[in-house]
Design a protein around this motif. Structure first.
Motif, PDB file in Angstrom:
ATOM      1  N   CYS A 125       0.842  -1.198   0.000  1.00 49.54           N
ATOM      2  CA  CYS A 125       0.000   0.000   0.000  1.00 49.54           C
ATOM      3  C   CYS A 125       0.877   1.248   0.000  1.00 49.54           C
ATOM      4  O   CYS A 125       1.792   1.362   0.814  1.00 49.54           O
ATOM      5  CB  CYS A 125      -0.918   0.020   1.226  1.00 49.54           C
ATOM      6  SG  CYS A 125      -2.157  -1.263   1.145  1.00 49.54           S
ATOM      7  N   THR A 167      -6.377  -8.382   2.381  1.00 50.12           N
ATOM      8  CA  THR A 167      -7.785  -8.687   2.623  1.00 50.12           C
ATOM      9  C   THR A 167      -8.187  -8.379   4.061  1.00 50.12           C
ATOM     10  O   THR A 167      -9.287  -7.881   4.316  1.00 50.12           O
ATOM     11  CB  THR A 167      -8.057 -10.181   2.320  1.00 50.12           C
ATOM     12  OG1 THR A 167      -7.513 -10.472   1.033  1.00 50.12           O
ATOM     13  CG2 THR A 167      -9.541 -10.493   2.335  1.00 50.12           C
ATOM     14  N   HIS A 200      -6.542  -4.212   5.019  1.00 50.07           N
ATOM     15  CA  HIS A 200      -6.896  -3.081   4.143  1.00 50.07           C
ATOM     16  C   HIS A 200      -8.209  -3.389   3.435  1.00 50.07           C
ATOM     17  O   HIS A 200      -8.287  -3.386   2.205  1.00 50.07           O
ATOM     18  CB  HIS A 200      -5.766  -2.824   3.136  1.00 50.07           C
ATOM     19  CG  HIS A 200      -4.426  -2.567   3.758  1.00 50.07           C
ATOM     20  ND1 HIS A 200      -4.062  -1.333   4.259  1.00 50.07           N
ATOM     21  CD2 HIS A 200      -3.375  -3.388   4.015  1.00 50.07           C
ATOM     22  CE1 HIS A 200      -2.832  -1.411   4.762  1.00 50.07           C
ATOM     23  NE2 HIS A 200      -2.387  -2.648   4.628  1.00 50.07           N
ATOM     24  N   LYS A 201      -9.236  -3.650   4.256  1.00 52.96           N
ATOM     25  CA  LYS A 201     -10.545  -4.080   3.744  1.00 52.96           C
ATOM     26  C   LYS A 201     -11.166  -3.079   2.772  1.00 52.96           C
ATOM     27  O   LYS A 201     -12.002  -3.452   1.958  1.00 52.96           O
ATOM     28  CB  LYS A 201     -11.529  -4.253   4.921  1.00 52.96           C
ATOM     29  CG  LYS A 201     -11.252  -5.441   5.827  1.00 52.96           C
ATOM     30  CD  LYS A 201     -12.449  -5.628   6.780  1.00 52.96           C
ATOM     31  CE  LYS A 201     -12.030  -6.191   8.140  1.00 52.96           C
ATOM     32  NZ  LYS A 201     -11.375  -7.493   8.076  1.00 52.96           N
ATOM     33  N   SER A 202     -10.781  -1.788   2.874  1.00 57.22           N
ATOM     34  CA  SER A 202     -11.470  -0.770   2.075  1.00 57.22           C
ATOM     35  C   SER A 202     -11.046  -0.775   0.605  1.00 57.22           C
ATOM     36  O   SER A 202     -11.643  -0.108  -0.220  1.00 57.22           O
ATOM     37  CB  SER A 202     -11.221   0.617   2.669  1.00 57.22           C
ATOM     38  OG  SER A 202      -9.831   0.918   2.563  1.00 57.22           O
ATOM     39  N   ILE A 203     -10.022  -1.554   0.259  1.00 54.71           N
ATOM     40  CA  ILE A 203      -9.560  -1.568  -1.130  1.00 54.71           C
ATOM     41  C   ILE A 203     -10.495  -2.409  -1.993  1.00 54.71           C
ATOM     42  O   ILE A 203     -10.719  -3.579  -1.719  1.00 54.71           O
ATOM     43  CB  ILE A 203      -8.112  -2.109  -1.239  1.00 54.71           C
ATOM     44  CG1 ILE A 203      -7.159  -1.234  -0.406  1.00 54.71           C
ATOM     45  CG2 ILE A 203      -7.666  -2.149  -2.688  1.00 54.71           C
ATOM     46  CD1 ILE A 203      -5.718  -1.705  -0.426  1.00 54.71           C
ATOM     47  N   THR A 204     -11.022  -1.776  -3.050  1.00 50.05           N
ATOM     48  CA  THR A 204     -11.926  -2.457  -3.982  1.00 50.05           C
ATOM     49  C   THR A 204     -11.145  -3.367  -4.923  1.00 50.05           C
ATOM     50  O   THR A 204     -10.039  -3.028  -5.333  1.00 50.05           O
ATOM     51  CB  THR A 204     -12.640  -1.410  -4.857  1.00 50.05           C
ATOM     52  OG1 THR A 204     -13.185  -0.413  -4.016  1.00 50.05           O
ATOM     53  CG2 THR A 204     -13.730  -2.032  -5.709  1.00 50.05           C
ATOM     54  N   THR A 205     -11.728  -4.487  -5.298  1.00 52.28           N
ATOM     55  CA  THR A 205     -11.135  -5.365  -6.317  1.00 52.28           C
ATOM     56  C   THR A 205     -12.083  -5.478  -7.499  1.00 52.28           C
ATOM     57  O   THR A 205     -13.290  -5.679  -7.313  1.00 52.28           O
ATOM     58  CB  THR A 205     -10.876  -6.771  -5.751  1.00 52.28           C
ATOM     59  OG1 THR A 205      -9.989  -6.672  -4.634  1.00 52.28           O
ATOM     60  CG2 THR A 205     -10.245  -7.684  -6.804  1.00 52.28           C
ATOM     61  N   TRP A 240      -4.760   7.006  -4.353  1.00 53.57           N
ATOM     62  CA  TRP A 240      -5.922   6.192  -4.686  1.00 53.57           C
ATOM     63  C   TRP A 240      -5.394   4.796  -5.031  1.00 53.57           C
ATOM     64  O   TRP A 240      -4.383   4.671  -5.736  1.00 53.57           O
ATOM     65  CB  TRP A 240      -6.667   6.760  -5.895  1.00 53.57           C
ATOM     66  CG  TRP A 240      -7.334   8.071  -5.668  1.00 53.57           C
ATOM     67  CD1 TRP A 240      -8.657   8.276  -5.383  1.00 53.57           C
ATOM     68  CD2 TRP A 240      -6.741   9.389  -5.728  1.00 53.57           C
ATOM     69  NE1 TRP A 240      -8.909   9.637  -5.263  1.00 53.57           N
ATOM     70  CE2 TRP A 240      -7.757  10.335  -5.470  1.00 53.57           C
ATOM     71  CE3 TRP A 240      -5.444   9.858  -5.978  1.00 53.57           C
ATOM     72  CZ2 TRP A 240      -7.527  11.705  -5.447  1.00 53.57           C
ATOM     73  CZ3 TRP A 240      -5.199  11.225  -5.956  1.00 53.57           C
ATOM     74  CH2 TRP A 240      -6.241  12.129  -5.688  1.00 53.57           C
ATOM     75  N   MET A 279      -6.558   0.587  -5.987  1.00 55.02           N
ATOM     76  CA  MET A 279      -7.511  -0.506  -6.137  1.00 55.02           C
ATOM     77  C   MET A 279      -6.805  -1.746  -6.676  1.00 55.02           C
ATOM     78  O   MET A 279      -5.647  -1.685  -7.089  1.00 55.02           O
ATOM     79  CB  MET A 279      -8.724  -0.118  -6.977  1.00 55.02           C
ATOM     80  CG  MET A 279      -8.508   0.073  -8.422  1.00 55.02           C
ATOM     81  SD  MET A 279     -10.113   0.213  -9.277  1.00 55.02           S
ATOM     82  CE  MET A 279     -10.547  -1.534  -9.362  1.00 55.02           C
TER      83      MET A 279
END
Ligand SMILES: [Zn+2]
Ligand SMILES: [Zn+2]
Ligand SMILES: [Zn+2]
Ligand SMILES: [Zn+2]
Lengths: 202, 202
Positions: B50, B69, B72-77, B98, B100
């Motif tokens: 990150c 996972t 850093h739960k807020s990261i979109t996949t 930013w 993702m």
């Protein structure tokens, strides 16, 4: 001030002829509309499109190519829609311009690479294509500038500018291919940078 | 100082084990070769990929995805080789990141857009892709970042970095997609910037 208010009232309703009426422009406008129109008026004379503006020549669109041929003999012209614009010695210090002409689709395009220091200690390169023609004609074309390196490629695609508007405002607003000296180094070979230029119709 | 000279002489001929010998690295090296090897040693632990480096996590390659996972739960996949990386509120002041994830070809890639002010008063954006994998694995892929606007397109194509080397050095040497706030404005819609990301194998 009563007198100024009265003058302003008159100016806000009276129609004035365009500054280029004597060149053939039939338009009349409100005082407030004059600057915007005159900036894009088709009858405004064309200035010499060479960047750096040391040449003060002005004339009609038809006279631009003869002017370039006679007064700027050192500018190279390449034929074809897909050429390489080779800028030599890109590490030269200070503000430098590289210029060449590309001839295709029955038109002439001027390719410009400019090195500037907009921000202290941060040299940037700006590359752009302008058509020797009107804004309307320019809209019929697209250009692509491509830097190719080892497993890297940087590409900019856009509509050419008309030499009637020039490239200075596009460069100052970064509306062109912009890259710094680090990127230039990634793509240059021995201080020489080849930019692939492709013109197409649209 | 005779004693130091003697020490240096010993150091210049004696072979030392790699710093990561206990993790399994079998290599022995001259004192002078150690730093270069240890930088690229496959047994060096991976750091959290990150950007911003507020997270101090380190571990094996296999443990990176579970770390992301959980921590850093807020990261979109997004799934697929061709996706849109949407960066919202790009006009926020100061340094911003930013991030993702893109999942394709059985691998996970981290997309990073970073806003920085390297030069006073000149904010720049840096966009880059890194593979959650080794340098060798990264060489099997290529990525393309594309900004699309009205009659304009800016494209950067390159090899993804491995998270083992990270993106900081690529960003500081501009070896990524670099653009300024003017260009961001040309391509953004209401303060949101969509970057088309395409991963391919090579
Ligand atoms: Zn007019
Ligand atoms: Zn001239
Ligand atoms: Zn090692
Ligand atoms: Zn972390």
């Amino acid at each position: 001030n009563i007198r100024n208010l009265a003058m302003e009232k008159v100016a806000s309703t009276v129609m004035f002829p365009c500054k280029y009426a004597s060149a053939g422009c039939p338009v009349t406008l409100l005082h407030t509309e004059k600057p915007d129109h005159e900036e894009i008026c088709d009858f405004r004379p064309y200035s010499c499109p060479c960047p750096g503006s040391s040449c003060k020549w002005q004339g009609s669109l038809d006279a631009v190519m003869p002017h370039l041929t006679h007064a700027h003999k050192s500018i190279t012209t390449l034929q074809g829609e897909d050429i390489v614009f080779l800028a030599t010695d890109i590490n030269l210090p200070g503000a430098v311009d590289w210029v060449m002409m590309q001839s295709c689709f029955g038109h002439n395009f001027m390719l410009v690479l400019e090195k500037q220091e907009k921000y202290d200690g941060h040299q940037q390169f700006f590359a752009i294509v302008q058509l020797i023609g009107t804004r309307k004609q320019a809209e019929n074309f697209a250009y692509r500038l491509e830097l190719n390196g080892h497993r890297r490629r940087l590409t900019w695609e856009a509509t050419p500018r008309s030499i009637h508007e020039g490239v200075a405002s596009a460069i100052s607003s970064s509306d062109c291919l912009v890259f710094d000296t680090n990127i230039a180094r990634l793509f240059a070979d021995n201080g020489n940078l080849g930019i692939n230029v492709t013109i197409s119709t649209c």
